[in-house]
Design a protein around this motif. Structure first.
Motif, PDB file in Angstrom:
ATOM      1  N   GLU A  67     -20.048   8.649  23.463  1.00 50.62           N
ATOM      2  CA  GLU A  67     -19.069   7.565  23.306  1.00 50.62           C
ATOM      3  C   GLU A  67     -19.369   6.720  22.079  1.00 50.62           C
ATOM      4  OE1 GLU A  67     -20.966   7.838  26.198  1.00 50.62           O
ATOM      5  OE2 GLU A  67     -19.484   8.961  27.353  1.00 50.62           O
ATOM      6  N   VAL A  68     -20.671   6.456  21.861  1.00 47.91           N
ATOM      7  CA  VAL A  68     -21.081   5.649  20.703  1.00 47.91           C
ATOM      8  C   VAL A  68     -20.814   6.420  19.418  1.00 47.91           C
ATOM      9  CG1 VAL A  68     -23.035   4.536  19.544  1.00 47.91           C
ATOM     10  CG2 VAL A  68     -22.799   4.375  22.033  1.00 47.91           C
ATOM     11  N   GLU A  69     -21.144   7.701  19.399  1.00 47.46           N
ATOM     12  CA  GLU A  69     -20.888   8.505  18.203  1.00 47.46           C
ATOM     13  C   GLU A  69     -19.399   8.545  17.888  1.00 47.46           C
ATOM     14  OE1 GLU A  69     -21.495  12.985  16.397  1.00 47.46           O
ATOM     15  OE2 GLU A  69     -22.701  12.380  18.113  1.00 47.46           O
ATOM     16  N   ASP A  70     -18.574   8.666  18.907  1.00 42.69           N
ATOM     17  CA  ASP A  70     -17.125   8.681  18.698  1.00 42.69           C
ATOM     18  C   ASP A  70     -16.652   7.360  18.109  1.00 42.69           C
ATOM     19  OD1 ASP A  70     -14.494   9.871  18.964  1.00 42.69           O
ATOM     20  OD2 ASP A  70     -14.171   8.424  20.594  1.00 42.69           O
ATOM     21  N   LEU A  71     -17.148   6.245  18.624  1.00 40.12           N
ATOM     22  CA  LEU A  71     -16.764   4.930  18.093  1.00 40.12           C
ATOM     23  C   LEU A  71     -17.224   4.766  16.646  1.00 40.12           C
ATOM     24  CD1 LEU A  71     -17.552   2.680  21.179  1.00 40.12           C
ATOM     25  CD2 LEU A  71     -15.288   3.206  20.245  1.00 40.12           C
ATOM     26  N   VAL A  72     -18.426   5.251  16.350  1.00 36.71           N
ATOM     27  CA  VAL A  72     -18.947   5.154  14.979  1.00 36.71           C
ATOM     28  C   VAL A  72     -18.079   5.972  14.031  1.00 36.71           C
ATOM     29  CG1 VAL A  72     -20.884   5.824  13.488  1.00 36.71           C
ATOM     30  CG2 VAL A  72     -21.317   4.601  15.623  1.00 36.71           C
ATOM     31  N   ARG A  73     -17.759   7.193  14.413  1.00 33.46           N
ATOM     32  CA  ARG A  73     -16.926   8.044  13.546  1.00 33.46           C
ATOM     33  C   ARG A  73     -15.545   7.424  13.327  1.00 33.46           C
ATOM     34  NH1 ARG A  73     -19.095  12.810  12.238  1.00 33.46           N
ATOM     35  NH2 ARG A  73     -20.867  13.550  13.447  1.00 33.46           N
ATOM     36  N   ARG A  74     -14.967   6.865  14.385  1.00 34.91           N
ATOM     37  CA  ARG A  74     -13.658   6.209  14.234  1.00 34.91           C
ATOM     38  C   ARG A  74     -13.743   5.033  13.270  1.00 34.91           C
ATOM     39  NH1 ARG A  74      -9.980   6.478  19.414  1.00 34.91           N
ATOM     40  NH2 ARG A  74     -10.719   8.434  20.293  1.00 34.91           N
ATOM     41  N   ALA A  75     -14.804   4.242  13.411  1.00 38.66           N
ATOM     42  CA  ALA A  75     -14.971   3.085  12.533  1.00 38.66           C
ATOM     43  C   ALA A  75     -15.191   3.512  11.088  1.00 38.66           C
ATOM     44  CB  ALA A  75     -16.139   2.226  13.021  1.00 38.66           C
ATOM     45  N   CYS A  76     -15.824   4.670  10.890  1.00 37.27           N
ATOM     46  CA  CYS A  76     -16.052   5.165   9.528  1.00 37.27           C
ATOM     47  C   CYS A  76     -14.735   5.465   8.823  1.00 37.27           C
ATOM     48  CB  CYS A  76     -16.923   6.419   9.555  1.00 37.27           C
ATOM     49  SG  CYS A  76     -18.659   6.087   9.906  1.00 37.27           S
TER      50      CYS A  76
ATOM     51  N   ARG B  46     -27.477  -1.602  21.420  1.00 37.97           N
ATOM     52  CA  ARG B  46     -26.581  -2.557  20.764  1.00 37.97           C
ATOM     53  C   ARG B  46     -25.473  -1.871  19.973  1.00 37.97           C
ATOM     54  NH1 ARG B  46     -31.670  -5.422  18.488  1.00 37.97           N
ATOM     55  NH2 ARG B  46     -32.281  -6.681  20.250  1.00 37.97           N
ATOM     56  N   PRO B  47     -24.677  -1.034  20.594  1.00 35.51           N
ATOM     57  CA  PRO B  47     -23.638  -0.336  19.820  1.00 35.51           C
ATOM     58  C   PRO B  47     -22.614  -1.283  19.203  1.00 35.51           C
ATOM     59  CG  PRO B  47     -23.334   0.046  22.163  1.00 35.51           C
ATOM     60  CD  PRO B  47     -24.653  -0.642  21.997  1.00 35.51           C
ATOM     61  N   ASP B  48     -22.343  -2.407  19.854  1.00 39.10           N
ATOM     62  CA  ASP B  48     -21.377  -3.355  19.298  1.00 39.10           C
ATOM     63  C   ASP B  48     -21.873  -3.949  17.991  1.00 39.10           C
ATOM     64  OD1 ASP B  48     -23.366  -4.513  20.895  1.00 39.10           O
ATOM     65  OD2 ASP B  48     -22.186  -6.327  21.233  1.00 39.10           O
ATOM     66  N   ARG B  49     -23.160  -4.227  17.899  1.00 38.72           N
ATOM     67  CA  ARG B  49     -23.723  -4.763  16.656  1.00 38.72           C
ATOM     68  C   ARG B  49     -23.709  -3.716  15.554  1.00 38.72           C
ATOM     69  NH1 ARG B  49     -29.006  -8.172  17.380  1.00 38.72           N
ATOM     70  NH2 ARG B  49     -28.510  -8.541  15.202  1.00 38.72           N
ATOM     71  N   VAL B  50     -23.950  -2.471  15.931  1.00 35.62           N
ATOM     72  CA  VAL B  50     -23.923  -1.387  14.948  1.00 35.62           C
ATOM     73  C   VAL B  50     -22.518  -1.258  14.375  1.00 35.62           C
ATOM     74  CG1 VAL B  50     -24.111   1.105  14.656  1.00 35.62           C
ATOM     75  CG2 VAL B  50     -25.842  -0.127  15.950  1.00 35.62           C
ATOM     76  N   LEU B  51     -21.534  -1.264  15.246  1.00 36.07           N
ATOM     77  CA  LEU B  51     -20.148  -1.119  14.786  1.00 36.07           C
ATOM     78  C   LEU B  51     -19.728  -2.280  13.898  1.00 36.07           C
ATOM     79  CD1 LEU B  51     -18.561   0.201  18.075  1.00 36.07           C
ATOM     80  CD2 LEU B  51     -18.996   1.497  15.981  1.00 36.07           C
ATOM     81  N   ALA B  52     -20.209  -3.463  14.205  1.00 34.95           N
ATOM     82  CA  ALA B  52     -19.870  -4.634  13.399  1.00 34.95           C
ATOM     83  C   ALA B  52     -20.554  -4.631  12.040  1.00 34.95           C
ATOM     84  CB  ALA B  52     -20.232  -5.905  14.157  1.00 34.95           C
TER      85      ALA B  52
END
Length: 88
Positions: A25-34, A66-72
Motif C-alpha cells: 500500500e505504501v509503495e503504491d502511494l509513493v509511486r502515485r505521488a511520484c 511514517r508513510p504520511d511524512r514520507v509522502l509529504a
C-alpha cells in the motif's frame, strides 16, 4: 572496576533494522505521488520512481512507521537520491 554511573545507567537493547520491502500500500502511494505532486522534483533531479522506492526500502522501518511524512517529503527524498548518486 565499574563506576556507579555505569552500573546505574539504563541498558538499551539495540536491534539492527534490516531493510525489507515497503508495504504494498505504501509503495503504491509513493509511486502515485511520484507521478503527481512530486513529479517536478523527480524531473528536476532526473530521478525515477523505482529509485525512490529503492531508497525508501533501504530506510527500512523508519519509512513503514511514517508513510504520511514520507509522502509529504518526496521532493526531499528525490534530492537525497540524486545526492547519493552524486548528482545533487
Amino acid at each position: 572496576m565499574r563506576s556507579a554511573r555505569s552500573v546505574l545507567a539504563p541498558t538499551r537493547n539495540v536491534v539492527a533494522q534490516q531493510p525489507g520491502p515497503l508495504e504494498p500500500e505504501v509503495e503504491d502511494l509513493v509511486r502515485r505521488a511520484c507521478f503527481a505532486a512530486a513529479a517536478p522534483a523527480l524531473m528536476e533531479f532526473g530521478v525515477r520512481p523505482d529509485e525512490i522506492v529503492d531508497h525508501l526500502t533501504s530506510a527500512g522501518r523508519s519509512v513503514a512507521n511514517r508513510p504520511d511524512r514520507v509522502l509529504a517529503n518526496l521532493d526531499g527524498v528525490a534530492h537525497a537520491v540524486a545526492c547519493t548518486r552524486g548528482d545533487g
